[in-house]
Design a protein around this motif. Structure first.
Motif, PDB file in Angstrom:
ATOM      1  N   VAL A 299       9.647   4.385 -42.475  1.00 52.47           N
ATOM      2  CA  VAL A 299       8.242   3.395 -43.051  1.00 52.47           C
ATOM      3  C   VAL A 299       7.280   5.236 -44.265  1.00 52.47           C
ATOM      4  N   GLU A 300       7.519   6.666 -43.291  1.00 49.67           N
ATOM      5  CA  GLU A 300       7.150   7.584 -44.379  1.00 49.67           C
ATOM      6  C   GLU A 300       8.011   7.817 -45.666  1.00 49.67           C
ATOM      7  N   LEU A 301       9.046   7.554 -45.237  1.00 53.12           N
ATOM      8  CA  LEU A 301      10.035   8.228 -46.102  1.00 53.12           C
ATOM      9  C   LEU A 301       9.658   6.932 -47.251  1.00 53.12           C
ATOM     10  N   LEU A 302       9.766   5.855 -47.155  1.00 52.09           N
ATOM     11  CA  LEU A 302       9.566   4.185 -48.178  1.00 52.09           C
ATOM     12  C   LEU A 302       8.441   4.899 -48.800  1.00 52.09           C
ATOM     13  N   ARG A 303       7.052   5.503 -47.513  1.00 58.05           N
ATOM     14  CA  ARG A 303       5.753   5.394 -48.352  1.00 58.05           C
ATOM     15  C   ARG A 303       5.831   6.404 -49.522  1.00 58.05           C
ATOM     16  N   GLN A 304       6.684   7.819 -49.336  1.00 57.71           N
ATOM     17  CA  GLN A 304       6.641   8.995 -50.326  1.00 57.71           C
ATOM     18  C   GLN A 304       6.969   8.484 -51.372  1.00 57.71           C
ATOM     19  N   LEU A 305       8.180   8.182 -51.036  1.00 57.92           N
ATOM     20  CA  LEU A 305       9.217   7.287 -52.098  1.00 57.92           C
ATOM     21  C   LEU A 305       8.053   6.330 -53.190  1.00 57.92           C
ATOM     22  N   MET A 306       7.451   5.751 -52.518  1.00 57.72           N
ATOM     23  CA  MET A 306       6.845   4.009 -53.347  1.00 57.72           C
ATOM     24  C   MET A 306       5.464   5.135 -54.541  1.00 57.72           C
ATOM     25  N   GLU A 307       4.951   6.165 -53.449  1.00 57.44           N
ATOM     26  CA  GLU A 307       3.714   7.048 -53.488  1.00 57.44           C
ATOM     27  C   GLU A 307       4.535   8.089 -55.184  1.00 57.44           C
ATOM     28  N   ARG A 308       5.758   8.754 -55.202  1.00 59.14           N
ATOM     29  CA  ARG A 308       6.574   9.084 -56.249  1.00 59.14           C
ATOM     30  C   ARG A 308       6.848   8.495 -57.455  1.00 59.14           C
ATOM     31  N   GLN A 309       7.122   7.179 -57.204  1.00 59.27           N
ATOM     32  CA  GLN A 309       7.367   6.345 -58.129  1.00 59.27           C
ATOM     33  C   GLN A 309       6.784   6.107 -58.843  1.00 59.27           C
ATOM     34  N   ALA A 310       5.623   5.620 -58.107  1.00 55.48           N
ATOM     35  CA  ALA A 310       3.561   5.624 -58.355  1.00 55.48           C
ATOM     36  C   ALA A 310       2.940   6.144 -59.586  1.00 55.48           C
ATOM     37  N   LEU A 311       3.483   7.595 -59.403  1.00 55.25           N
ATOM     38  CA  LEU A 311       2.964   8.763 -60.035  1.00 55.25           C
ATOM     39  C   LEU A 311       4.498   9.173 -61.593  1.00 55.25           C
ATOM     40  N   ARG A 312       4.550   8.790 -61.189  1.00 57.15           N
ATOM     41  CA  ARG A 312       5.757   8.591 -62.044  1.00 57.15           C
ATOM     42  C   ARG A 312       6.171   7.833 -62.818  1.00 57.15           C
ATOM     43  N   ARG A 313       5.736   6.246 -63.001  1.00 59.08           N
ATOM     44  CA  ARG A 313       5.049   5.243 -63.763  1.00 59.08           C
ATOM     45  C   ARG A 313       3.502   5.373 -64.656  1.00 59.08           C
ATOM     46  N   MET A 314       2.484   6.081 -63.698  1.00 55.78           N
ATOM     47  CA  MET A 314       1.192   6.600 -64.141  1.00 55.78           C
ATOM     48  C   MET A 314       1.627   7.383 -65.945  1.00 55.78           C
ATOM     49  N   ASP A 315       2.429   8.553 -64.972  1.00 59.34           N
ATOM     50  CA  ASP A 315       2.597   9.215 -65.656  1.00 59.34           C
ATOM     51  C   ASP A 315       3.214   9.518 -67.206  1.00 59.34           C
ATOM     52  N   HIS A 316       4.389   8.161 -66.983  1.00 63.97           N
ATOM     53  CA  HIS A 316       4.448   7.463 -68.151  1.00 63.97           C
ATOM     54  C   HIS A 316       3.503   6.357 -69.163  1.00 63.97           C
ATOM     55  N   GLY A 317       2.832   6.008 -68.816  1.00 63.02           N
ATOM     56  CA  GLY A 317       1.812   4.708 -68.757  1.00 63.02           C
ATOM     57  C   GLY A 317       1.896   3.801 -68.665  1.00 63.02           C
ATOM     58  N   ASP A 318       2.976   3.451 -68.014  1.00 64.20           N
ATOM     59  CA  ASP A 318       3.659   2.101 -67.613  1.00 64.20           C
ATOM     60  C   ASP A 318       2.865   1.190 -67.085  1.00 64.20           C
ATOM     61  N   LEU A 319       1.407   1.599 -66.131  1.00 67.47           N
ATOM     62  CA  LEU A 319       1.271   0.555 -65.709  1.00 67.47           C
ATOM     63  C   LEU A 319      -0.386   0.304 -66.245  1.00 67.47           C
TER      64      LEU A 319
END
Length: 101
Positions: A31-51
């Motif tokens: 679960v922690e591994l998935l949480r960290q992956l979701m967090e990184r994906q969210a940051l990446r999407r925010m940086d690209h202005g996708d959200l």
């Protein structure tokens, strides 16, 4: 004369007294591994202005709630953050220690 190399794996020790805690550690590690992956994906999407602003807000609240629940579950089973970070031998640690809740 050199000693024989140790196998890359470690034997799994099972103890009836700690099996529940050990199983919880394994599940929480995933679960922690998935949480960290979701967090990184969210940051990446925010940086690209996708959200949108609303999506960022919802995602932020969701990740904070997930992190809070992980802390509660770790405390319930008497686990420390580093207990969830598996040593993968030559590959290093499974989780990024700087992002472990």
């Amino acid at each position: 004369m050199t000693e024989p190399r140790q196998p890359a794996y470690r034997r799994l020790d099972t103890d009836p007294d700690t099996v529940e805690r050990d199983l919880a550690a394994l599940v929480l590690t995933v679960v922690e591994l998935l949480r960290q992956l979701m967090e990184r994906q969210a940051l990446r999407r925010m940086d690209h202005g996708d959200l949108s602003e609303a999506e960022i807000e919802t995602l932020g609240r969701t990740l904070m709630m997930l992190e809070r629940r992980m802390v509660e579950l770790r405390e319930h089973f008497g686990l420390r953050p580093e207990d969830l970070n598996l040593d993968l031998g030559p590959l290093g640690q499974l989780l990024d220690p700087d992002h472990t809740a």
